[in-house]
Design a protein around this motif. Structure first.
Motif, PDB file in Angstrom:
ATOM      1  N   ALA A 152       0.792  -1.233   0.000  1.00  0.00           N
ATOM      2  CA  ALA A 152       0.000   0.000   0.000  1.00  0.00           C
ATOM      3  C   ALA A 152       0.825   1.284   0.000  1.00  0.00           C
ATOM      4  O   ALA A 152       0.418   2.272  -0.605  1.00  0.00           O
ATOM      5  CB  ALA A 152      -0.927   0.005   1.226  1.00  0.00           C
ATOM      6  N   ILE A 153       1.940   1.282   0.677  1.00  0.00           N
ATOM      7  CA  ILE A 153       2.705   2.522   0.873  1.00  0.00           C
ATOM      8  C   ILE A 153       3.615   2.805  -0.320  1.00  0.00           C
ATOM      9  O   ILE A 153       4.392   1.953  -0.746  1.00  0.00           O
ATOM     10  CB  ILE A 153       3.549   2.441   2.172  1.00  0.00           C
ATOM     11  N   HIS A 154       3.486   4.009  -0.838  1.00  0.00           N
ATOM     12  CA  HIS A 154       4.367   4.462  -1.923  1.00  0.00           C
ATOM     13  C   HIS A 154       5.723   4.771  -1.288  1.00  0.00           C
ATOM     14  O   HIS A 154       5.803   5.581  -0.358  1.00  0.00           O
ATOM     15  CB  HIS A 154       3.780   5.704  -2.592  1.00  0.00           C
ATOM     16  N   PRO A 155       6.820   4.151  -1.781  1.00  0.00           N
ATOM     17  CA  PRO A 155       8.115   4.289  -1.112  1.00  0.00           C
ATOM     18  C   PRO A 155       8.677   5.711  -1.084  1.00  0.00           C
ATOM     19  O   PRO A 155       9.337   6.087  -0.122  1.00  0.00           O
ATOM     20  CB  PRO A 155       9.037   3.347  -1.894  1.00  0.00           C
ATOM     21  N   GLU A 156       8.391   6.505  -2.101  1.00  0.00           N
ATOM     22  CA  GLU A 156       8.949   7.858  -2.149  1.00  0.00           C
ATOM     23  C   GLU A 156       8.195   8.826  -1.249  1.00  0.00           C
ATOM     24  O   GLU A 156       8.786   9.623  -0.542  1.00  0.00           O
ATOM     25  CB  GLU A 156       8.980   8.368  -3.587  1.00  0.00           C
ATOM     26  N   SER A 157       6.862   8.735  -1.252  1.00  0.00           N
ATOM     27  CA  SER A 157       6.076   9.685  -0.457  1.00  0.00           C
ATOM     28  C   SER A 157       5.798   9.170   0.947  1.00  0.00           C
ATOM     29  O   SER A 157       5.331   9.927   1.806  1.00  0.00           O
ATOM     30  CB  SER A 157       4.751   9.985  -1.159  1.00  0.00           C
ATOM     31  N   ASN A 158       6.070   7.859   1.181  1.00  0.00           N
ATOM     32  CA  ASN A 158       5.810   7.243   2.483  1.00  0.00           C
ATOM     33  C   ASN A 158       4.348   7.405   2.904  1.00  0.00           C
ATOM     34  O   ASN A 158       4.035   7.625   4.067  1.00  0.00           O
ATOM     35  CB  ASN A 158       6.753   7.812   3.551  1.00  0.00           C
ATOM     36  N   SER A 159       3.463   7.308   1.886  1.00  0.00           N
ATOM     37  CA  SER A 159       2.026   7.462   2.141  1.00  0.00           C
ATOM     38  C   SER A 159       1.250   6.481   1.263  1.00  0.00           C
ATOM     39  O   SER A 159       1.799   5.876   0.347  1.00  0.00           O
ATOM     40  CB  SER A 159       1.591   8.899   1.849  1.00  0.00           C
ATOM     41  N   ILE A 160      -0.025   6.349   1.582  1.00  0.00           N
ATOM     42  CA  ILE A 160      -0.918   5.507   0.781  1.00  0.00           C
ATOM     43  C   ILE A 160      -1.928   6.417   0.088  1.00  0.00           C
ATOM     44  O   ILE A 160      -2.651   7.160   0.748  1.00  0.00           O
ATOM     45  CB  ILE A 160      -1.635   4.436   1.634  1.00  0.00           C
ATOM     46  N   HIS A 161      -1.933   6.373  -1.221  1.00  0.00           N
ATOM     47  CA  HIS A 161      -2.953   7.074  -1.996  1.00  0.00           C
ATOM     48  C   HIS A 161      -4.082   6.068  -2.136  1.00  0.00           C
ATOM     49  O   HIS A 161      -4.050   5.178  -2.989  1.00  0.00           O
ATOM     50  CB  HIS A 161      -2.389   7.542  -3.348  1.00  0.00           C
ATOM     51  N   TYR A 162      -5.058   6.174  -1.249  1.00  0.00           N
ATOM     52  CA  TYR A 162      -6.022   5.089  -1.054  1.00  0.00           C
ATOM     53  C   TYR A 162      -6.918   4.796  -2.243  1.00  0.00           C
ATOM     54  O   TYR A 162      -7.321   3.656  -2.426  1.00  0.00           O
ATOM     55  CB  TYR A 162      -6.833   5.286   0.229  1.00  0.00           C
ATOM     56  N   LYS A 163      -7.209   5.767  -3.102  1.00  0.00           N
ATOM     57  CA  LYS A 163      -8.031   5.451  -4.284  1.00  0.00           C
ATOM     58  C   LYS A 163      -7.298   4.463  -5.188  1.00  0.00           C
ATOM     59  O   LYS A 163      -7.903   3.508  -5.688  1.00  0.00           O
ATOM     60  CB  LYS A 163      -8.405   6.716  -5.060  1.00  0.00           C
ATOM     61  N   ASP A 164      -5.996   4.671  -5.381  1.00  0.00           N
ATOM     62  CA  ASP A 164      -5.193   3.749  -6.187  1.00  0.00           C
ATOM     63  C   ASP A 164      -5.116   2.377  -5.514  1.00  0.00           C
ATOM     64  O   ASP A 164      -5.201   1.345  -6.168  1.00  0.00           O
ATOM     65  CB  ASP A 164      -3.773   4.292  -6.390  1.00  0.00           C
ATOM     66  N   TYR A 165      -4.932   2.388  -4.201  1.00  0.00           N
ATOM     67  CA  TYR A 165      -4.804   1.138  -3.459  1.00  0.00           C
ATOM     68  C   TYR A 165      -6.109   0.329  -3.519  1.00  0.00           C
ATOM     69  O   TYR A 165      -6.081  -0.875  -3.737  1.00  0.00           O
ATOM     70  CB  TYR A 165      -4.420   1.426  -2.010  1.00  0.00           C
ATOM     71  N   ILE A 166      -7.244   0.996  -3.377  1.00  0.00           N
ATOM     72  CA  ILE A 166      -8.532   0.314  -3.435  1.00  0.00           C
ATOM     73  C   ILE A 166      -8.732  -0.318  -4.808  1.00  0.00           C
ATOM     74  O   ILE A 166      -9.137  -1.471  -4.915  1.00  0.00           O
ATOM     75  CB  ILE A 166      -9.688   1.293  -3.112  1.00  0.00           C
ATOM     76  N   THR A 167      -8.408   0.420  -5.858  1.00  0.00           N
ATOM     77  CA  THR A 167      -8.538  -0.106  -7.212  1.00  0.00           C
ATOM     78  C   THR A 167      -7.702  -1.382  -7.379  1.00  0.00           C
ATOM     79  O   THR A 167      -8.139  -2.350  -7.983  1.00  0.00           O
ATOM     80  CB  THR A 167      -8.107   0.950  -8.247  1.00  0.00           C
ATOM     81  N   MET A 168      -6.520  -1.368  -6.782  1.00  0.00           N
ATOM     82  CA  MET A 168      -5.619  -2.505  -6.889  1.00  0.00           C
ATOM     83  C   MET A 168      -6.145  -3.724  -6.112  1.00  0.00           C
ATOM     84  O   MET A 168      -6.008  -4.853  -6.557  1.00  0.00           O
ATOM     85  CB  MET A 168      -4.248  -2.105  -6.331  1.00  0.00           C
ATOM     86  N   MET A 169      -6.773  -3.498  -4.956  1.00  0.00           N
ATOM     87  CA  MET A 169      -7.131  -4.641  -4.112  1.00  0.00           C
ATOM     88  C   MET A 169      -8.564  -5.138  -4.271  1.00  0.00           C
ATOM     89  O   MET A 169      -8.879  -6.215  -3.773  1.00  0.00           O
ATOM     90  CB  MET A 169      -6.859  -4.309  -2.644  1.00  0.00           C
ATOM     91  N   VAL A 170      -9.414  -4.435  -4.989  1.00  0.00           N
ATOM     92  CA  VAL A 170     -10.794  -4.869  -5.139  1.00  0.00           C
ATOM     93  C   VAL A 170     -10.868  -6.091  -6.042  1.00  0.00           C
ATOM     94  O   VAL A 170     -10.197  -6.172  -7.063  1.00  0.00           O
ATOM     95  CB  VAL A 170     -11.667  -3.711  -5.693  1.00  0.00           C
ATOM     96  N   ILE A 171     -11.683  -7.055  -5.636  1.00  0.00           N
ATOM     97  CA  ILE A 171     -11.881  -8.294  -6.399  1.00  0.00           C
ATOM     98  C   ILE A 171     -12.974  -8.065  -7.427  1.00  0.00           C
ATOM     99  O   ILE A 171     -14.062  -7.607  -7.094  1.00  0.00           O
ATOM    100  CB  ILE A 171     -12.295  -9.450  -5.456  1.00  0.00           C
ATOM    101  N   ASP A 172     -12.660  -8.389  -8.671  1.00  0.00           N
ATOM    102  CA  ASP A 172     -13.650  -8.284  -9.741  1.00  0.00           C
ATOM    103  C   ASP A 172     -14.518  -9.533  -9.694  1.00  0.00           C
ATOM    104  O   ASP A 172     -14.044 -10.641  -9.898  1.00  0.00           O
ATOM    105  CB  ASP A 172     -12.948  -8.175 -11.097  1.00  0.00           C
ATOM    106  N   GLU A 173     -15.803  -9.367  -9.400  1.00  0.00           N
ATOM    107  CA  GLU A 173     -16.702 -10.512  -9.228  1.00  0.00           C
ATOM    108  C   GLU A 173     -17.382 -10.957 -10.511  1.00  0.00           C
ATOM    109  O   GLU A 173     -18.194 -11.844 -10.497  1.00  0.00           O
ATOM    110  CB  GLU A 173     -17.771 -10.187  -8.187  1.00  0.00           C
TER     111      GLU A 173
END
Length: 174
Positions: A152-173
């Motif tokens: 989840a954490i972007h190494p350069e900014s040391n933060s989580i841009h949660y919209k990107d993270y949610i898109t990555m982790m959501v299961i396509d049903e």
């Protein structure tokens, strides 16, 4: 003369019955394939510690408590550390048929992150995320936390841009 409505209902029941058979066959195939990935001895057993991974690979997201209950249901009366396919198949089939443990929808995940992001920046700092993961709700284990942070954490900014993270982790049903 035959009642045409009765014939129509009979056809509907046959079609419904056939589609249920097809669905069951598809579920059984998916469950068997997922189980076999972890059946290293090819003896229709898997290590009990792999059950959560198998269940999640089938699109189900039980909580740790629900997973513990499921394991208790499929374990032998005298636990051996292994789960037999014959015990796992009917339980997992029922879970899939009942559509239990569905993943949380994307909009609810976004809403949850937005509640945590009170200043509406679109991201959370690593320290904030660690605080929420350890002090709120069902606590994460150290291993779970490290796994999530690495994804989840972007190494350069040391933060989580949660919209990107949610898109990555959501299961396509679909």
């Amino acid at each position: 003369m035959e009642d045409p409505r009765g014939v129509g209902r009979d056809k509907e029941q046959i079609i419904h019955s056939r589609s249920t058979e097809i669905l069951l066959a598809e579920y059984h195939k998916k469950i068997k394939e997922a189980f076999e990935v972890f059946d290293h001895e090819a003896n229709n057993t898997v290590d009990v510690r792999e059950i959560g991974t198998i269940i999640r690979s089938l699109g189900c997201c039980p909580s740790e408590g629900e997973l513990h209950d499921l394991i208790a249901e499929v374990e032998e009366e005298e636990p051996t550390g292994y789960i037999r396919f014959e015990k796992f198949l009917p339980v997992m089939t029922r879970i899939l048929l009942e559509r239990r443990y569905r993943p949380i929808p994307e909009d609810l995940l976004l809403e949850a992150f937005e509640v945590l992001d009170s200043s509406k920046r679109g991201f959370l700092l690593k320290e904030e995320l660690i605080k929420y993961m350890t002090e709120e709700g069902e606590p994460f284990s150290q291993e779970e936390m490290e796994e999530m942070l690495s994804a989840a954490i972007h190494p350069e900014s040391n933060s989580i841009h949660y919209k990107d993270y949610i898109t990555m982790m959501v299961i396509d049903e679909s």
